[in-house]
Design an enzyme around this catalytic site. Structure first.
Site, PDB file in Angstrom:
ATOM      1  N   LYS A  83      -7.050  -1.106  -5.760  1.00 39.86           N
ATOM      2  CA  LYS A  83      -6.268   0.126  -5.704  1.00 39.86           C
ATOM      3  C   LYS A  83      -7.146   1.306  -6.010  1.00 39.86           C
ATOM      4  CE  LYS A  83      -1.284   0.803  -6.418  1.00 39.86           C
ATOM      5  NZ  LYS A  83      -0.067   0.876  -7.265  1.00 39.86           N
TER       6      LYS A  83
HETATM    7  O1  G3P Z   1       3.066   1.759  -7.981  1.00 40.69           O
HETATM    8  C1  G3P Z   1       3.341   3.175  -7.910  1.00 40.69           C
HETATM    9  C2  G3P Z   1       4.760   3.675  -7.836  1.00 40.69           C
HETATM   10  O2  G3P Z   1       5.726   2.531  -7.174  1.00 40.69           O
HETATM   11  C3  G3P Z   1       5.548   4.486  -8.677  1.00 40.69           C
HETATM   12  O3  G3P Z   1       6.774   4.714  -8.671  1.00 40.69           O
HETATM   13  O4  G3P Z   1       8.999   5.343  -9.496  1.00 40.69           O
HETATM   14  O5  G3P Z   1       7.087   5.848 -10.855  1.00 40.69           O
HETATM   15  O6  G3P Z   1       7.207   7.221  -8.915  1.00 40.69           O
HETATM   16  P1  G3P Z   1       7.503   5.655  -9.312  1.00 40.69           P
END
Ligand code: G3P
Length: 217
Positions: A83
């Protein structure tokens, strides 16, 4: 539509993998910090639980540093997906790794033009963050629809991996648009199974069945 779980919690991953519906896993530095475990060790364990792609993120910001870290990560298991962030160095790294046959997930995508660049760089996955997009007053789902249109216009093979999914409606809308993959926290994936009428229906059937006095087998 493929379902990935967005966590580094191996107990949660094992439980969801047992449903047979889990196609992969995504992690990020925040999720690794939350798991409180050694990065390489936990990625290796996850790769053994789920045969599909397991995203492991580099933390270097320069191309050479990203390549060095990617070299270490891709040796962990065959199903590691590197990633990288959507920056010039990240896309340079994506181009180099994908030309070499390595799976790459380009993360932190917030515009359709960024997604276009990632596809041109040969990304296996592009990760647009819908929840964070919504948080600042933009329409995360419009972003997914725009990327779908652009990728279809040019037959790009890059898969749209909807990330930062916060609730089941994000999953529903992503599926309607035709996103290839969604990654969500375990709680959101579990919520997809539930409906109050399903539970009510089971209770009603069981009550009536008990009145028949019968058994199966
Ligand atoms: O993998 C990254 C992503 O899914 C982050 O999610 O909820 O922290 O914006 P969030």
């Amino acid at each position: 539509m493929k379902f990935f779980v967005d966590t580094a919690d191996t107990a949660e991953i094992t439980e969801l993998a047992a449903t047979g519906l889990l196609d992969g896993v995504t992690t990020n530095p925040s999720l690794i910090q939350k798991a409180g475990r050694d990065f390489i060790e936990v990625v290796r364990e996850i790769c053994g639980i789920v045969p599909g792609p397991v995203s492991a993120e580099v933390v270097a910001l320069d191309h050479d540093g990203m390549m060095r870290e990617a070299e270490i990560l891709r040796k962990v298991a065959d199903n590691v997906c590197i990633k990288v962030p959507l920056t010039i160095d990240g896309l340079k790294t994506c181009k180099a790794l994908s030309s070499d046959g390595t799976m790459v997930n380009v993360t932190l995508c917030f515009s359709a033009n960024q997604a276009l660049l990632a596809a041109k760089a040969g990304a296996s996955f592009i990760s647009p963050f819908v929840g964070r997009h919504d948080d600042v007053g933009f329409d995360g789902m419009q972003l997914i629809a725009d990327i779908r249109t652009i990728y279809d216009n040019y037959d790009f093979g890059t898969e749209i991996l909807v990330a930062s999914v916060r609730h089941p409606v994000h999953v529903l809308e992503s599926a309607k648009i035709g996103a290839d993959v969604m990654t969500a926290p375990p709680a959101v994936i579990r919520a997809l199974f539930n409906h109050p009428l399903t539970e009510k229906g089971i209770q009603g059937f069981l009550a009536d069945w008990a009145k028949t006095g019968q058994k199966i087998g």
